[in-house]
Design an enzyme around this catalytic site. Structure first.
Site, mmCIF file in Angstrom:
data_model
loop_
_atom_site.group_PDB
_atom_site.id
_atom_site.type_symbol
_atom_site.label_atom_id
_atom_site.label_comp_id
_atom_site.label_asym_id
_atom_site.label_seq_id
_atom_site.Cartn_x
_atom_site.Cartn_y
_atom_site.Cartn_z
ATOM 1 N N HIS A 37 39.177 69.525 74.863
ATOM 2 C CA HIS A 37 39.070 68.388 75.788
ATOM 3 C C HIS A 37 40.142 68.379 76.875
ATOM 4 C CE1 HIS A 37 35.697 66.206 73.996
ATOM 5 N NE2 HIS A 37 36.156 66.599 72.812
ATOM 6 N N ASP A 68 39.216 68.065 80.713
ATOM 7 C CA ASP A 68 39.735 67.052 81.648
ATOM 8 C C ASP A 68 40.187 67.699 82.955
ATOM 9 O OD1 ASP A 68 39.243 65.084 79.806
ATOM 10 O OD2 ASP A 68 41.328 64.901 79.131
ATOM 11 N N GLU A 99 30.751 62.984 82.612
ATOM 12 C CA GLU A 99 30.778 64.039 83.619
ATOM 13 C C GLU A 99 29.840 63.701 84.780
ATOM 14 O OE1 GLU A 99 27.750 65.514 80.481
ATOM 15 O OE2 GLU A 99 29.620 64.380 80.493
ATOM 16 N N ASP A 110 26.051 65.474 88.166
ATOM 17 C CA ASP A 110 26.887 65.688 86.981
ATOM 18 C C ASP A 110 27.060 67.180 86.715
ATOM 19 O OD1 ASP A 110 24.614 66.552 85.708
ATOM 20 O OD2 ASP A 110 24.537 64.921 84.260
ATOM 21 N N ASN A 120 33.995 71.747 76.841
ATOM 22 C CA ASN A 120 34.853 71.062 75.876
ATOM 23 C C ASN A 120 34.881 71.798 74.552
ATOM 24 O OD1 ASN A 120 35.805 68.894 77.429
ATOM 25 N ND2 ASN A 120 33.998 67.640 77.006
#
Length: 380
Positions: free
Chosen positions: A272, A276, A302, A259, A267
């Site tokens: 966000h 992304d 993630e 991760d 973020n």
């Protein structure tokens, strides 16, 4: 002695009168010694005449019966031909006959209509062959190839008309065998099944589309919408199948979990939508490191999984280190610096299931995070 001959109305009466006259003449000849010879001669001549009349009556009666039978058969044949023509017209079929010995063909009116020919047109030698050749229909050649068939057989031809329209015709043929065991005649029923073929093609197309739509829907249901990778559901299904295969084949298998380190900061700092884009970039880099047959998926916000069939401990270590380095150097997007990942992996052991592998790899991932992040750890 005098004798009168009545007018005969039928064969039985003639025969009865003739027998009676013969009996009377015999009696007269036996009893008279000086009877009128002319009278006896007249009787004999009468007998001869009655015999001739009887034969004429019989012949006429037989001729009338023959004529009546002929008319009846002609009428029945006319009705049969009319029925056949009606059946051909209603059913849209035609009858074809072929004589292998002479090469001659016989076309019914219905068959001529199927090929847009006036039913009343009379074919001369070569017309049938030329017509079939113009449509690229090798009907004679195909039935000759099936000359050993005892049961009826089917043929199919796709033809293109002069206006470019496509048609399909089906042929149901039967070989009629002669006494010597060779084909005496081939009889076939031919029909235009263009509409049926079009419906079948439409059904096949609809079926194929339904299958593709179902597959696409399943792929969508098993695909992470943001990254295009396999989602958690598909990852677990694929992992379960690969584990079972590895048990049977005794082939190695590695499961990698990783991760993004401190992704919440990305973020919070950039929003966000930017986060992304980072996820998408990491997904593309991970997919680029995978081989054919590997499975890469996103199983959390993630968090990612990489299934590597056939990978030993050493191979899995090298591949996961390379992945970590690529992401650390190339995962930057727009004004966002490259991120790092923490990686944990494990290799299959005797008695492992998909869940036990997943659990060990997840534990190794947490070891990597606890030991400072941006590193690889193998499950103990």
């Amino acid at each position: 002695m005098t004798m009168q001959v009545p007018l005969l109305s039928g064969l039985n009466e003639v025969q009865g009168s003739r027998d009676a006259a013969l009996a009377e003449a015999g009696s007269a000849l036996s009893t008279s010694t000086g009877a009128d010879v002319l009278t006896i001669a007249s009787v004999v001549l009468g007998l001869i005449a009655m015999t001739a009349i009887a034969k004429v009556v019989t012949a006429r009666r037989e001729n009338r019966n023959i004529a009546r039978t002929a008319r009846s058969r002609a009428l029945a044949m006319t009705e049969l031909l009319h029925t056949v023509r009606m059946a051909e017209s209603i059913a849209g079929i035609g009858v074809w006959q072929f004589d292998p010995k002479t090469g001659s063909q016989a076309w019914s009116e219905g068959l001529k209509r199927l090929f847009d020919i006036d039913p009343s047109e009379v074919f001369v030698e070569g017309d049938a062959e030329t017509l079939l050749y113009s449509y690229n229909v090798d009907l004679v050649g195909k039935v000759k190839e099936r000359s050993d068939e005892i049961e009826p057989f089917d043929l199919q031809f796709d033809i293109e008309e002069y206006d470019g329209n496509q048609r399909s015709i089906s042929v149901n043929a039967c070989n009629l065998m002669g006494r010597n065991g060779t084909v005496h005649r081939v009889v076939a029923v031919i029909r235009d099944n263009t509409d049926q073929m079009n419906r079948e093609r439409e059904l096949e197309s609809s079926h194929a589309k339904a299958v593709n739509d179902a597959r696409h829907a399943r792929e969508l249901s098993e695909t992470d919408a943001l990254t295009g990778l396999a989602n958690r559901r598909r990852v677990m299904r694929e992992l379960d199948q690969i584990v079972m295969t590895a048990r049977v084949t005794q082939m190695p298998l590695a499961l990698v979990m990783f991760d993004i380190d401190h992704f919440k900061r990305v973020n919070d700092a950039h929003g966000h939508p930017s986060g992304d884009k980072v996820l998408q970039r990491v997904a593309r880099l991970a997919k680029g490191q995978a081989r054919n047959g590997d499975v890469v998926g996103r199983v959390g916000g993630e968090e990612f999984v990489w299934i590597i069939p056939g990978a030993s401990d050493g191979m899995a270590r090298a591949m996961t280190e390379r992945l970590r380095e690529v992401i650390a150097s190339d995962s930057g997007v727009m004004r966002i610096d490259a991120v790092t990942i923490s990686v944990g992996y494990t290799c299959i052991q005797a008695g492992d299931t998909a869940l036990s592998l997943f659990s060990r790899a997840d534990g190794a991932l947490y070891d990597a995070k606890d030991s400072g992040r941006n590193r690889v750890r193998m499950a103990a």
